[in-house]
Design an enzyme around this catalytic site. Sequence first.
Site, PDB file in Angstrom:
ATOM      1  CD  GLU A   1     117.598 131.709  31.208  1.00 13.36           C
ATOM      2  OE1 GLU A   1     116.363 131.267  30.969  1.00 13.36           O
ATOM      3  OE2 GLU A   1     118.106 131.202  32.078  1.00 13.36           O
TER       4      GLU A   1
ATOM      5  CD  GLU B   1     121.049 131.986  36.908  1.00 11.47           C
ATOM      6  OE1 GLU B   1     120.867 130.880  36.845  1.00 11.47           O
ATOM      7  OE2 GLU B   1     120.531 133.101  36.758  1.00 11.47           O
TER       8      GLU B   1
HETATM    9  C1  XIL Z   1     115.543 128.100  38.629  1.00 12.45           C
HETATM   10  C2  XIL Z   1     115.413 127.819  40.224  1.00 12.45           C
HETATM   11  O1  XIL Z   1     116.528 127.300  40.869  1.00 12.45           O
HETATM   12  C3  XIL Z   1     114.320 126.827  40.220  1.00 12.45           C
HETATM   13  O2  XIL Z   1     114.115 126.536  41.689  1.00 12.45           O
HETATM   14  C4  XIL Z   1     112.763 127.111  39.681  1.00 12.45           C
HETATM   15  O3  XIL Z   1     112.220 125.904  39.506  1.00 12.45           O
HETATM   16  C5  XIL Z   1     113.542 127.231  38.166  1.00 12.45           C
HETATM   17  O4  XIL Z   1     114.395 128.255  38.028  1.00 12.45           O
HETATM   18  N1  XIL Z   1     118.408 130.130  34.963  1.00 12.45           N
HETATM   19  C6  XIL Z   1     117.984 131.222  35.881  1.00 12.45           C
HETATM   20  C7  XIL Z   1     117.194 130.880  37.261  1.00 12.45           C
HETATM   21  O5  XIL Z   1     118.150 132.329  35.622  1.00 12.45           O
HETATM   22  O6  XIL Z   1     116.114 131.968  37.366  1.00 12.45           O
HETATM   23  C8  XIL Z   1     116.798 129.391  37.088  1.00 12.45           C
HETATM   24  O7  XIL Z   1     116.362 129.112  38.414  1.00 12.45           O
HETATM   25  C9  XIL Z   1     117.908 128.492  36.737  1.00 12.45           C
HETATM   26  C10 XIL Z   1     118.165 128.781  35.184  1.00 12.45           C
END
Ligand code: XIL
Length: 380
Positions: free
Chosen positions: A165, A278
Amino acid sequence: MSHRIVTLAAWAVLAYLTTAASAQTTDSKKDDGAANQSGPTIKDAYKGIFLIGAAGDLPGGYSADELDLVRQNFNIVTPENCMKPGPVHPSENTWRFERPDALVKWCAENHIAVHGHTLVWHAQTNNWFFRDGDKAVATRRLKDHISTLVGRYKGKIRGWDVVNEAIKDGGNSETAKTENLRNSPWMKALGPDYIPLAFKFAHEADPDAKLYYNDYNIEAGPKHESSMVLLRRLVKDGVPIYGVGIQGHWNTARVPYEAIDRAIADYASLGLKVSITELDVTIRGASGGQLGRGRPRGEVSPPSAEDLKAQANAYAKLFTIFLKHKSQIERVTFWGLSDRRSWRRGQHPLIFDAANHRKPAYAAIVDALQHPKPEAATPR
Ligand code: XIL
């Protein structure tokens, strides 16, 4: 005679009405959102096409049923939190390897691959990295962090999200011509060089690991253009990058299908692989990957049969697009295991419900192999 005809006609009408009524009952049964629980598993159906993954900090805290579900359905796991800088390296001389070690061990014992997430990010990263130091100190801390973590699991972790990101949200036609990098603590400490440096350190620690740039909403608009500017620089400078991770936090009503189709081709044109890293498609709630955004307020209502059907259709269209680009796609990973084990819990975004049952989306994804959704994969 005429009496007989009337009786027969009455019987015929009655028989018709009964059949119609029972057909309706069967149809409405079919339509109540109940999903077929049998048939091939998703990882078997997609074997040899792409890896199918789930995120989770396994195995601690998961029930035996949930661990079975992982074993049956997925061949690669991404640690959801335990390998992020904050949890794994909370201060300069403190490492918390218990959960990452347990995850890597459990996955090895179960013949499941691991994708590491994430080495460099603006979130879930403690301030010590940037405190009381100049550029040289921050670079040394970056290197120590990456070398120690990647080195520890050398040969045991298939690939890493090296930088997560880095690009700002939104943008316009001007920022689209630039990398439009987020003013993160790493950016402030090291400038845009932090990105190639992170890849270099990761590659030195494990030359065989597949190294990714990972981000959300990079498939569309000015953010997509900025991602292309950034990736072109990395490729031109010989940075050891293997692929791009499109996070894939989408919403059933607003999946940018055409943009996704085009973005995968764009990244492939740079010689990069693509993974959907994701994936979750919410039924209600926001798209995007911003932390803390899109959470439902108040009571969470269960999804209706129509909701589940629309979501299944969205997933089928997405997998049709992924299949169209199968030679470029390494992996599709869902962000969580079930609607209970999801950061977007309450928005029913995954393919297993809160009771670990297959949702209609599951069969729709497997079925996309036989019956692609043609309107989703129109040529450019
Ligand atoms: C999220 C997790 O799912 C949560 O449990 C945590 O509280 C915050 O992070 N983008 C990403 C992930 O790259 O690491 C994130 O994961 C969601 C958004």
